[in-house]
Scaffold this motif. Structure first.
Motif, mmCIF file in Angstrom:
data_model
loop_
_atom_site.group_PDB
_atom_site.id
_atom_site.type_symbol
_atom_site.label_atom_id
_atom_site.label_comp_id
_atom_site.label_asym_id
_atom_site.label_seq_id
_atom_site.Cartn_x
_atom_site.Cartn_y
_atom_site.Cartn_z
ATOM 1 N N ASN A 185 -16.289 15.376 5.680
ATOM 2 C CA ASN A 185 -17.706 15.721 5.505
ATOM 3 C C ASN A 185 -18.648 14.564 5.799
ATOM 4 O OD1 ASN A 185 -17.008 18.338 4.742
ATOM 5 N ND2 ASN A 185 -16.877 17.771 2.585
ATOM 6 N N LYS A 186 -18.274 13.366 5.397
ATOM 7 C CA LYS A 186 -19.171 12.213 5.561
ATOM 8 C C LYS A 186 -18.990 11.493 6.896
ATOM 9 C CE LYS A 186 -20.826 8.267 2.880
ATOM 10 N NZ LYS A 186 -20.656 7.514 1.636
ATOM 11 N N TYR A 187 -17.718 11.383 7.359
ATOM 12 C CA TYR A 187 -17.438 10.590 8.552
ATOM 13 C C TYR A 187 -16.910 11.418 9.724
ATOM 14 C CZ TYR A 187 -17.763 6.904 5.071
ATOM 15 O OH TYR A 187 -18.195 6.080 4.068
ATOM 16 N N ASN A 188 -16.699 12.727 9.505
ATOM 17 C CA ASN A 188 -16.173 13.632 10.527
ATOM 18 C C ASN A 188 -14.812 13.162 11.056
ATOM 19 O OD1 ASN A 188 -16.420 16.062 11.858
ATOM 20 N ND2 ASN A 188 -17.368 15.160 13.653
ATOM 21 N N ILE A 189 -13.961 12.704 10.123
ATOM 22 C CA ILE A 189 -12.609 12.248 10.464
ATOM 23 C C ILE A 189 -11.611 13.156 9.754
ATOM 24 C CG2 ILE A 189 -10.919 10.391 10.167
ATOM 25 C CD1 ILE A 189 -13.281 8.424 10.244
ATOM 26 N N LYS A 190 -10.638 13.665 10.492
ATOM 27 C CA LYS A 190 -9.572 14.470 9.909
ATOM 28 C C LYS A 190 -8.237 13.848 10.303
ATOM 29 C CE LYS A 190 -7.746 19.120 9.576
ATOM 30 N NZ LYS A 190 -7.871 20.518 10.017
ATOM 31 N N ALA A 219 -8.568 -9.314 -2.155
ATOM 32 C CA ALA A 219 -8.464 -8.034 -1.454
ATOM 33 C C ALA A 219 -8.558 -6.907 -2.469
ATOM 34 C CB ALA A 219 -7.155 -7.943 -0.685
ATOM 35 N N GLY A 220 -9.195 -5.843 -2.052
ATOM 36 C CA GLY A 220 -9.301 -4.660 -2.898
ATOM 37 C C GLY A 220 -9.215 -3.436 -2.022
ATOM 38 N N ASP A 221 -9.141 -2.291 -2.636
ATOM 39 C CA ASP A 221 -9.094 -1.086 -1.824
ATOM 40 C C ASP A 221 -10.010 -0.020 -2.401
ATOM 41 O OD1 ASP A 221 -7.648 -0.142 -4.007
ATOM 42 O OD2 ASP A 221 -5.739 -0.286 -2.978
ATOM 43 N N LYS A 222 -10.349 0.924 -1.539
ATOM 44 C CA LYS A 222 -11.225 2.027 -1.902
ATOM 45 C C LYS A 222 -10.539 3.308 -1.460
ATOM 46 C CE LYS A 222 -15.718 4.009 -0.827
ATOM 47 N NZ LYS A 222 -16.942 3.869 -0.043
ATOM 48 N N PHE A 223 -10.398 4.263 -2.359
ATOM 49 C CA PHE A 223 -9.769 5.551 -2.072
ATOM 50 C C PHE A 223 -10.795 6.505 -1.484
ATOM 51 C CE2 PHE A 223 -8.719 9.854 -3.441
ATOM 52 C CZ PHE A 223 -7.460 9.988 -2.902
ATOM 53 N N LEU A 224 -10.442 7.169 -0.391
ATOM 54 C CA LEU A 224 -11.309 8.173 0.224
ATOM 55 C C LEU A 224 -10.556 9.497 0.302
ATOM 56 C CD1 LEU A 224 -12.771 6.074 3.174
ATOM 57 C CD2 LEU A 224 -13.937 6.745 1.090
ATOM 58 N N PRO A 225 -10.996 10.518 -0.446
ATOM 59 C CA PRO A 225 -10.340 11.814 -0.359
ATOM 60 C C PRO A 225 -10.569 12.457 1.004
ATOM 61 C CG PRO A 225 -12.076 11.826 -2.041
ATOM 62 C CD PRO A 225 -12.054 10.466 -1.432
ATOM 63 N N ALA A 226 -9.643 13.327 1.412
ATOM 64 C CA ALA A 226 -9.686 13.953 2.733
ATOM 65 C C ALA A 226 -10.992 14.700 2.972
ATOM 66 C CB ALA A 226 -8.500 14.886 2.909
ATOM 67 N N TYR A 263 0.833 -1.190 0.000
ATOM 68 C CA TYR A 263 0.000 0.000 0.000
ATOM 69 C C TYR A 263 0.874 1.248 0.000
ATOM 70 C CZ TYR A 263 -2.919 3.710 1.843
ATOM 71 O OH TYR A 263 -3.566 4.895 2.030
ATOM 72 N N GLN A 264 0.593 2.195 -0.875
ATOM 73 C CA GLN A 264 1.288 3.472 -0.910
ATOM 74 C C GLN A 264 0.295 4.538 -0.438
ATOM 75 O OE1 GLN A 264 4.552 3.887 -1.788
ATOM 76 N NE2 GLN A 264 4.646 1.675 -1.917
ATOM 77 N N HIS A 265 0.575 5.149 0.689
ATOM 78 C CA HIS A 265 -0.359 6.128 1.233
ATOM 79 C C HIS A 265 -0.295 7.442 0.479
ATOM 80 C CE1 HIS A 265 2.616 8.630 3.325
ATOM 81 N NE2 HIS A 265 3.244 7.496 3.572
ATOM 82 N N SER A 266 -1.366 8.206 0.586
ATOM 83 C CA SER A 266 -1.447 9.520 -0.051
ATOM 84 C C SER A 266 -2.031 10.506 0.955
ATOM 85 C CB SER A 266 -2.300 9.457 -1.314
ATOM 86 O OG SER A 266 -3.601 8.997 -0.999
ATOM 87 N N PHE A 267 -1.352 10.629 2.085
ATOM 88 C CA PHE A 267 -1.786 11.494 3.180
ATOM 89 C C PHE A 267 -2.084 12.887 2.651
ATOM 90 C CE2 PHE A 267 -0.839 14.508 6.573
ATOM 91 C CZ PHE A 267 -1.627 14.023 7.581
ATOM 92 N N PRO A 268 -3.164 13.560 3.015
ATOM 93 C CA PRO A 268 -4.124 13.245 4.066
ATOM 94 C C PRO A 268 -5.316 12.428 3.585
ATOM 95 C CG PRO A 268 -4.580 15.435 3.288
ATOM 96 C CD PRO A 268 -3.398 14.910 2.497
#
Length: 59
Positions: A39-44, A27-34, A10-15
Motif C-alpha cells: 500500500n505504501k511502497y507498491n512492492i509485493k 544496527a537496528g531493524d524495522k519490521f514492515l508487514p506485507a 536475521y530471521q525472515h518472515s516472508f512475505p
C-alpha cells in the motif's frame, strides 16, 4: 552474511520484510508487514528464493 556483527542473524518472515538500519557501529531493524509494503511502497514480494546474479558482457 546476514549477521549483525554480534553473532545474531536475521530471521525472515516472508512475505513481510525488515529493513536493517546501520548507524556507525550500531544496527537496528524495522519490521514492515506485507500490506504496508504494497500500500505504501507498491512492492509485493513474490519469492524468497535467490536467483543467480546477472552477468553483463561489455564489448
Amino acid at each position: 552474511m546476514g549477521d549483525y556483527g554480534d553473532g545474531t542473524q536475521y530471521q525472515h518472515s516472508f512475505p513481510n520484510a525488515a529493513v536493517v538500519i546501520k548507524k556507525g557501529k550500531d544496527a537496528g531493524d524495522k519490521f514492515l508487514p506485507a500490506d504496508e509494503l504494497f500500500n505504501k511502497y507498491n512492492i509485493k514480494l513474490i519469492s524468497w528464493e535467490p536467483s543467480p546474479p546477472i552477468k553483463n558482457t561489455f564489448k
